[in-house]
Design an enzyme around this catalytic site. Sequence first.
Site, PDB file in Angstrom:
ATOM      1  N   GLU A 272       1.001  -1.264   0.092  1.00 30.80           N
ATOM      2  CA  GLU A 272      -0.048  -0.032   0.016  1.00 30.80           C
ATOM      3  C   GLU A 272       0.987   1.344  -0.044  1.00 30.80           C
ATOM      4  OE1 GLU A 272      -2.600   2.570  -0.228  1.00 30.80           O
ATOM      5  OE2 GLU A 272      -3.320   0.626  -0.155  1.00 30.80           O
ATOM      6  N   ILE A 273       0.378   2.019  -0.949  1.00 25.79           N
ATOM      7  CA  ILE A 273       1.350   3.596  -0.958  1.00 25.79           C
ATOM      8  C   ILE A 273       0.894   4.554   0.022  1.00 25.79           C
ATOM      9  CG2 ILE A 273      -0.118   4.618  -2.516  1.00 25.79           C
ATOM     10  CD1 ILE A 273       2.419   5.188  -4.115  1.00 25.79           C
TER      11      ILE A 273
ATOM     12  N   ALA B 256       4.318  -0.561  -5.857  1.00 16.43           N
ATOM     13  CA  ALA B 256       4.397  -1.562  -6.944  1.00 16.43           C
ATOM     14  C   ALA B 256       4.611  -1.407  -8.446  1.00 16.43           C
ATOM     15  CB  ALA B 256       3.021  -2.537  -6.906  1.00 16.43           C
TER      16      ALA B 256
ATOM     17  N   THR C  92     -12.962  -6.500   0.662  1.00 25.55           N
ATOM     18  CA  THR C  92     -12.354  -5.065   0.736  1.00 25.55           C
ATOM     19  C   THR C  92     -13.428  -4.163   1.243  1.00 25.55           C
ATOM     20  OG1 THR C  92     -12.764  -4.395  -1.505  1.00 25.55           O
ATOM     21  CG2 THR C  92     -10.724  -5.432  -0.887  1.00 25.55           C
ATOM     22  N   GLU C  93     -12.989  -2.890   1.611  1.00 29.48           N
ATOM     23  CA  GLU C  93     -13.855  -1.728   2.148  1.00 29.48           C
ATOM     24  C   GLU C  93     -14.680  -1.355   0.727  1.00 29.48           C
ATOM     25  OE1 GLU C  93     -12.312   2.197   3.219  1.00 29.48           O
ATOM     26  OE2 GLU C  93     -13.270   1.908   4.994  1.00 29.48           O
ATOM     27  N   GLU C  94     -13.752  -1.162  -0.219  1.00 28.59           N
ATOM     28  CA  GLU C  94     -14.494  -0.752  -1.389  1.00 28.59           C
ATOM     29  C   GLU C  94     -15.437  -1.703  -1.941  1.00 28.59           C
ATOM     30  OE1 GLU C  94     -15.159   2.250  -4.170  1.00 28.59           O
ATOM     31  OE2 GLU C  94     -13.782   2.264  -2.454  1.00 28.59           O
TER      32      GLU C  94
ATOM     33  N   ASP D 243      -7.380   2.223  -8.573  1.00 29.78           N
ATOM     34  CA  ASP D 243      -7.768   3.849  -8.713  1.00 29.78           C
ATOM     35  C   ASP D 243      -8.021   3.986 -10.352  1.00 29.78           C
ATOM     36  OD1 ASP D 243      -7.586   6.398  -9.462  1.00 29.78           O
ATOM     37  OD2 ASP D 243      -6.166   7.041  -8.366  1.00 29.78           O
TER      38      ASP D 243
ATOM     39  N   CYS E 165      -7.431  -5.283  -6.447  1.00 25.17           N
ATOM     40  CA  CYS E 165      -8.921  -4.956  -6.273  1.00 25.17           C
ATOM     41  C   CYS E 165      -9.290  -3.407  -6.021  1.00 25.17           C
ATOM     42  CB  CYS E 165      -9.080  -5.538  -4.695  1.00 25.17           C
ATOM     43  SG  CYS E 165      -8.781  -7.246  -4.760  1.00 25.17           S
TER      44      CYS E 165
END
Length: 298
Positions: free
Chosen positions: A135-136, A173, A270-272, A195, A192
């Site tokens: 995760e960035i 990544a 996932t939350e999304e 963006d 998943c």
Amino acid sequence: MAELKDNKRKLYRKEKAETRKAFKQARFEDDQQISATPSGDESGSNSFSTTTEVDLPRKRFYRQRAHSNPFSDHSLEYPRSPDAMDWTKLYPAYYNEESKDVQSRVEIADIGCGYGGLLINLAAEFPQILCLGMEIRVQVTQYVEDRIIALRNKYKDEPKKNFQNISVLRGNAMKFLPNFFYKGQLSKMFFCFPDPHFKQRKHKARIITNTLLSEYAYVLREGGVVYTITDVEDLHLWMVKHLEEHPMFERLSKDWEKQDKCVQLMWNSTEEGQKVSRNKGNKWVACFKRLPTPEDCE
């Protein structure tokens, strides 16, 4: 009022940062628990209790922008090569005293793991396989790290569900994936709800491109699978088009998707994904198998 909330948020993050630091300094032992709150000793310095439960982190203290520019300089730390990567602090339960290293290699990568919902489910589904979230975003990464620490502590007496096989690191990544993984190391890669970068001039920042697919094919073993899911049809079509055009990937059938456990996991982990379900939105899934490397390319 706003200043009070900001101070509370900063204090909460400071306490969690101290907990993370304590866990990184010493390997996670079965008989040890570290509290989330430091306690002062007689000398005035902070020390950590080894008896108090670590609470699950509260997401409201880790909120930040939904997306991050992958081309920006984020002052990231990354190894010069996979040989230089130290995995011992990420997977302390797999540390081998003889080799002075982790005895297993990461095989499953969740690229852009968000708040770690899929990682948590992967831990139970593949208890003997190391899974890594990348995760960035700084605060989101810290949330996932604190979540894993708390879960490891809570379930430390359950060998089949102790969350020692999952971890997270902050990384890009799109730039540094081969710095972390050897050729053919991974068996599964998840993308998943990435963006969508709606504007055409931003399409180059999408996580699936011809150039990036070659890097994914490098770290993915033959027969390995790339999993994609999104609620944006245009992005789905984009990812399918580029994966189908790449010579190292072949799309798997809908029948295969229906019987694959990982597809079921990423659908609503996932939350999304959960938000899309609540809003009764559409989700598009596409899975691709990594083909054997042609002999003339070896």
